[in-house]
Structures are given as C-alpha cells and as structure tokens.
Scaffold this motif. Sequence first.
Motif, PDB file in Angstrom:
ATOM      1  N   PRO A   1       0.837  -1.214   0.000  1.00 11.77           N
ATOM      2  CA  PRO A   1       0.000   0.000   0.000  1.00 11.77           C
ATOM      3  C   PRO A   1       0.862   1.251   0.000  1.00 11.77           C
ATOM      4  O   PRO A   1       1.945   1.293   0.589  1.00 11.77           O
ATOM      5  N   PHE A   2       0.361   2.287  -0.678  1.00 10.19           N
ATOM      6  CA  PHE A   2       1.028   3.580  -0.799  1.00 10.19           C
ATOM      7  C   PHE A   2       2.448   3.418  -1.354  1.00 10.19           C
ATOM      8  O   PHE A   2       3.432   3.937  -0.809  1.00 10.19           O
ATOM      9  N   ALA A   3       2.520   2.686  -2.451  1.00  5.53           N
ATOM     10  CA  ALA A   3       3.792   2.505  -3.148  1.00  5.53           C
ATOM     11  C   ALA A   3       4.209   3.814  -3.803  1.00  5.53           C
ATOM     12  O   ALA A   3       3.382   4.709  -4.030  1.00  5.53           O
ATOM     13  N   PRO A   4       5.498   3.953  -4.162  1.00 10.29           N
ATOM     14  CA  PRO A   4       5.968   5.206  -4.770  1.00 10.29           C
ATOM     15  C   PRO A   4       5.207   5.606  -6.028  1.00 10.29           C
ATOM     16  O   PRO A   4       4.963   6.792  -6.258  1.00 10.29           O
ATOM     17  N   PHE A   5       4.812   4.614  -6.864  1.00 10.41           N
ATOM     18  CA  PHE A   5       4.110   4.976  -8.088  1.00 10.41           C
ATOM     19  C   PHE A   5       2.738   5.592  -7.792  1.00 10.41           C
ATOM     20  O   PHE A   5       2.238   6.409  -8.566  1.00 10.41           O
ATOM     21  N   GLU A   6       2.123   5.196  -6.653  1.00  9.98           N
ATOM     22  CA  GLU A   6       0.837   5.788  -6.296  1.00  9.98           C
ATOM     23  C   GLU A   6       1.006   7.257  -5.935  1.00  9.98           C
ATOM     24  O   GLU A   6       0.172   8.108  -6.302  1.00  9.98           O
ATOM     25  N   PHE A   7       2.073   7.585  -5.220  1.00  8.04           N
ATOM     26  CA  PHE A   7       2.367   8.989  -4.927  1.00  8.04           C
ATOM     27  C   PHE A   7       2.660   9.754  -6.213  1.00  8.04           C
ATOM     28  O   PHE A   7       2.255  10.908  -6.372  1.00  8.04           O
ATOM     29  N   MET A   8       3.383   9.113  -7.169  1.00  3.46           N
ATOM     30  CA  MET A   8       3.733   9.777  -8.423  1.00  3.46           C
ATOM     31  C   MET A   8       2.476  10.118  -9.226  1.00  3.46           C
ATOM     32  O   MET A   8       2.321  11.236  -9.734  1.00  3.46           O
ATOM     33  N   ILE A   9       1.540   9.168  -9.310  1.00  2.40           N
ATOM     34  CA  ILE A   9       0.317   9.412 -10.064  1.00  2.40           C
ATOM     35  C   ILE A   9      -0.513  10.504  -9.387  1.00  2.40           C
ATOM     36  O   ILE A   9      -1.057  11.406 -10.037  1.00  2.40           O
ATOM     37  N   ALA A  10      -0.623  10.433  -8.056  1.00  2.39           N
ATOM     38  CA  ALA A  10      -1.395  11.446  -7.322  1.00  2.39           C
ATOM     39  C   ALA A  10      -0.801  12.837  -7.534  1.00  2.39           C
ATOM     40  O   ALA A  10      -1.535  13.820  -7.720  1.00  2.39           O
ATOM     41  N   TRP A  11       0.517  12.911  -7.526  1.00  3.61           N
ATOM     42  CA  TRP A  11       1.171  14.219  -7.728  1.00  3.61           C
ATOM     43  C   TRP A  11       0.912  14.761  -9.120  1.00  3.61           C
ATOM     44  O   TRP A  11       0.695  15.955  -9.312  1.00  3.61           O
ATOM     45  N   ARG A  12       0.915  13.888 -10.124  1.00  2.00           N
ATOM     46  CA  ARG A  12       0.636  14.315 -11.495  1.00  2.00           C
ATOM     47  C   ARG A  12      -0.795  14.816 -11.634  1.00  2.00           C
ATOM     48  O   ARG A  12      -1.070  15.777 -12.356  1.00  2.00           O
TER      49      ARG A  12
ATOM     50  N   GLY B   1      -7.762  -1.203  -4.901  1.00  2.00           N
ATOM     51  CA  GLY B   1      -7.092  -0.575  -3.765  1.00  2.00           C
ATOM     52  C   GLY B   1      -6.088   0.479  -4.190  1.00  2.00           C
ATOM     53  O   GLY B   1      -5.985   1.541  -3.560  1.00  2.00           O
ATOM     54  N   SER B   2      -5.334   0.227  -5.265  1.00  2.00           N
ATOM     55  CA  SER B   2      -4.352   1.202  -5.739  1.00  2.00           C
ATOM     56  C   SER B   2      -5.038   2.467  -6.250  1.00  2.00           C
ATOM     57  O   SER B   2      -4.590   3.587  -5.966  1.00  2.00           O
ATOM     58  N   ILE B   3      -6.129   2.285  -7.011  1.00  2.00           N
ATOM     59  CA  ILE B   3      -6.870   3.444  -7.512  1.00  2.00           C
ATOM     60  C   ILE B   3      -7.419   4.255  -6.339  1.00  2.00           C
ATOM     61  O   ILE B   3      -7.349   5.490  -6.309  1.00  2.00           O
ATOM     62  N   LEU B   4      -7.981   3.548  -5.343  1.00  2.00           N
ATOM     63  CA  LEU B   4      -8.522   4.249  -4.171  1.00  2.00           C
ATOM     64  C   LEU B   4      -7.427   5.054  -3.480  1.00  2.00           C
ATOM     65  O   LEU B   4      -7.631   6.216  -3.109  1.00  2.00           O
ATOM     66  N   ARG B   5      -6.243   4.445  -3.310  1.00  2.00           N
ATOM     67  CA  ARG B   5      -5.161   5.136  -2.610  1.00  2.00           C
ATOM     68  C   ARG B   5      -4.638   6.318  -3.403  1.00  2.00           C
ATOM     69  O   ARG B   5      -4.247   7.349  -2.835  1.00  2.00           O
ATOM     70  N   VAL B   6      -4.637   6.225  -4.731  1.00  2.00           N
ATOM     71  CA  VAL B   6      -4.174   7.346  -5.560  1.00  2.00           C
ATOM     72  C   VAL B   6      -5.036   8.572  -5.314  1.00  2.00           C
ATOM     73  O   VAL B   6      -4.529   9.680  -5.049  1.00  2.00           O
ATOM     74  N   PHE B   7      -6.345   8.394  -5.412  1.00  2.00           N
ATOM     75  CA  PHE B   7      -7.240   9.541  -5.251  1.00  2.00           C
ATOM     76  C   PHE B   7      -7.344   9.971  -3.774  1.00  2.00           C
ATOM     77  O   PHE B   7      -7.580  11.145  -3.489  1.00  2.00           O
ATOM     78  N   PHE B   8      -7.164   9.007  -2.879  1.00  2.00           N
ATOM     79  CA  PHE B   8      -7.107   9.386  -1.456  1.00  2.00           C
ATOM     80  C   PHE B   8      -5.897  10.276  -1.204  1.00  2.00           C
ATOM     81  O   PHE B   8      -5.976  11.262  -0.452  1.00  2.00           O
ATOM     82  N   LEU B   9      -4.770   9.942  -1.818  1.00  2.00           N
ATOM     83  CA  LEU B   9      -3.563  10.748  -1.653  1.00  2.00           C
ATOM     84  C   LEU B   9      -3.751  12.153  -2.208  1.00  2.00           C
ATOM     85  O   LEU B   9      -3.217  13.122  -1.643  1.00  2.00           O
ATOM     86  N   VAL B  10      -4.502  12.275  -3.308  1.00  2.00           N
ATOM     87  CA  VAL B  10      -4.756  13.604  -3.863  1.00  2.00           C
ATOM     88  C   VAL B  10      -5.447  14.491  -2.834  1.00  2.00           C
ATOM     89  O   VAL B  10      -5.022  15.612  -2.541  1.00  2.00           O
ATOM     90  N   GLY B  11      -6.546  13.973  -2.271  1.00  2.00           N
ATOM     91  CA  GLY B  11      -7.268  14.756  -1.269  1.00  2.00           C
ATOM     92  C   GLY B  11      -6.470  14.957   0.006  1.00  2.00           C
ATOM     93  O   GLY B  11      -6.501  16.031   0.614  1.00  2.00           O
ATOM     94  N   ALA B  12      -5.733  13.912   0.421  1.00  2.00           N
ATOM     95  CA  ALA B  12      -4.948  14.019   1.650  1.00  2.00           C
ATOM     96  C   ALA B  12      -3.834  15.050   1.515  1.00  2.00           C
ATOM     97  O   ALA B  12      -3.544  15.794   2.457  1.00  2.00           O
ATOM     98  N   LEU B  13      -3.206  15.104   0.340  1.00  2.00           N
ATOM     99  CA  LEU B  13      -2.143  16.100   0.128  1.00  2.00           C
ATOM    100  C   LEU B  13      -2.705  17.512   0.201  1.00  2.00           C
ATOM    101  O   LEU B  13      -2.075  18.415   0.770  1.00  2.00           O
TER     102      LEU B  13
END
Length: 428
Positions: A7-18, A327-339
């Motif tokens: 969970p919350f792998a580096p690529f998930e942070f990269m996609i959320a940042w983009r 789960g990865s998709i959920l975490r990507v968009f969760f990271l967007v809002g959390a950031l």
Amino acid sequence: MARKTAPFAPFEFMIAWRYLKARRAEGGVSVMTWISLIGIALAVFALVATLAVRAGLRAETVKSILGADAHIELHYYAAEDAAGVRDDVIRDYDDLAARLDQVPGVIVAVPTVKGQVIANAGSNNAPMSLYGVTPADLMKIDGVAKPESAEGDPARFSEGLALGQILARDLGVTVGDTVRIISPNGARSPFGTRPRVSAFEVVYIFRSGHGFTDTTRGYLPMAEAQPYLNREGGVDMIDLRLENPEAVQQMLAPVLEAAGPRAYPWTWQDRSGGFLRALSMQDNALYILVSILVLIATMNIISGLIMLVKNKGRDIGILRTMGLTQGSILRVFFLVGALIGCVGTVAGVALGVLFAWQIDTVYSFVDLVSGQSKSALEAQGFFFPPAIIRLSDILWAAGLSLGLSFLVTWFPARRAARMNPVEALRYE
C-alpha cells in the motif's frame, strides 16, 4: 499471477502528484484544487487564531477573578479544646505555613486573620473585609505588593491600615487620614459582647485591578488584627498562592497531605464555579462553531475530487487494464485529497501561529483603521486580550483538519476505485 504491491507505493504517490498538477486544458480541476487548499488554510488559520485569543482571554479572565484572593484557602474543622469549647482557629499556623511552603507548586503560604467590619471616616461608612497579615506577607500578595497603581509606602504597613483604592474613595480618605473600624463581634464582657471601635492611620492605598478587592478590602498588621478580631494566638486560614492556578485540583492532594487531617480547602474555583461553568460552555460553543467552518472548508475537497474522477475516467480505465487494483486506484485519489488537506493544514497552522505571535501588530492595525489609540478604545470598553499559543490547541486544530480531510476524501476515492474499466473506455 500479478505481483501485489505494498500500500502507498511510490508509483501511487507519483500518479497522485501528477493529478494535482493538472494541465492547462483541465484548468477547472486545478482551480478546484486551489480553492480547496486555500479554504482549508483559512479555516485552520481562523481556528488556531481563535483558540490562541480564547486562551489569552481565559488567562486574563482568571487573573481578573483571582485579583488579590488566594488560590486555596486552607481552614481547620472545628474541634473541642480542653475546656470543651469548639474552636476552628488555626493555632499552629507558623509550622503549618512552613510545611505548606515546601509543597511543590506552592508559591507562598500566608497565615491570615479575616473579619467583616464597618469602616468609618467622618460621615462616610462602608462595609470592609478586614484581613490581618504580617508586613512581610503583605508584600507577597499579588495586586497589593504589585498593584496597577498605589499611594503611600507599603513599608509603613506595620504602622497602620492598607485600603483598596475604591474603598478609600468611598470613605473620602487618602494617605495620612484616620479611619475608624467598627467590629460587631468586639470586646467580651460580663454583660455580653460590645462592638469594638479602633482608629488607624491609612498608610497605603492600592489598586489591584480587581473591582471587588479594591471596593471592599482592607489590610491590618497581624499584631493589631489578632486582638481586634478576637484571634489571639491564632489565624482563620492559610492563604495559598500557586504557580499554576488552573491546576488547583491537582494540588489539593499534596496540600492536604502536608496540612494534616483537620484541614479542608476552599479553592478559587469553588468561589467562582458558576462563572467558570459559563466560560466553559462558551468555549465549547466556540469549538463547535469554528469546527463547522473547518468542515465546510474540507467539503470543497469532495467537489474537486469528483471533478477529477470524472475527467480522469479514461486514465482510470487504462490503469485498471494495466493491472492496478481497486485498492491502488482508491489510494491514488485518497492521496490527492490528503495532500490538499495536509498542505492546507500546515499553511493554516503557520498563519495562525504568526497571527498570535504578532497580535500586537494586529492591534496596531486596528488603531490605524479606527483612528484611535488602543488605550482610548480600552477606555471606551473595548478589550484587547493577548494571544497565547498552546501546543495542545495547535495539535487539536491540526488533528481536526486532517481527520476531516481524510474522511471526506474517502468517498470520491472509493467511487473512483469502483469505476468499471470497460465503461470508462467504451467511448474512448
């Protein structure tokens, strides 16, 4: 078989940042991101600033309530002496005060005699709470030893009477004048108790800033007060002043342990219980109202994420066909809002702390806008409390903002994770 990623792998942070850095063509998403971030920052700023001013206002209110009064008054339960007479006078007051002085958190313990008398000067009369203390102990009493203003010399206290400023004004006396004190519980005789009348020179007039104290309080040297109030060889109470008056309840156990079984306390919170309950209710109402403001600000994250999910439907479908789990998709968009919530919260806390730190500059700006000085506005009834920054308030504000941000982010992120990739790519 596809390898599962943590969970919350580096690529998930990269996609959320983009996704946070929306392209010019997706300006609507970028605008909503900025609106959400600024809204959260302003709401947290308002919460931190309000809590800081509220803490300063409470500290000033407590200071005003206390005035020259003791934080804890220590009394003795009545007990029968050898003659069978019930007596609650503290006879061992020197030893008791010495023991209480050693209790951690106690600033000073002052043996005190107290009585209600009538003060008279010419044709003027006023009720007075008469306190008997030693000259050395008088200089330990806040508001008297360190008054807002004073007349006379406290070093001459052993020669006469110290009065509150408003009481002296009501009696029409100043330093050097004589005041007659009338005690109804005066001299005992075979024919009963006769009122006792004594005259004392006014040697010191103080203004503590506490209205009740300045209106009713008078101090007399212990050597004069004990025989005058029929307390020969004893005192009525030990007045304790604490380093932290707000921690008075925590101080009761060590104080009573040092005082012994006959002692019982009367705290400043007992005296002002009703007012403190009203103040606590006001604080709770303030917490709720400002928390609603933070909730409204975090709701902007939902609208921004819903727009983002709608615009990124094609991307979601492609990512799912490439093997990303729900789960990865959920975490990507969760990271967007959390950031967004994290950056807004940090910015809001920084602005709130800066506001509280520069509160005097803010008041100077009020002076500039109003065209009047701070002192002139205070004379008209305006109150300018200090701002006290407390770590607990900052943590509470930050925790509330982050908690609400994470909570509202969950729902649009879950919607994105449940999107059917076939439906997302059907018209692409």
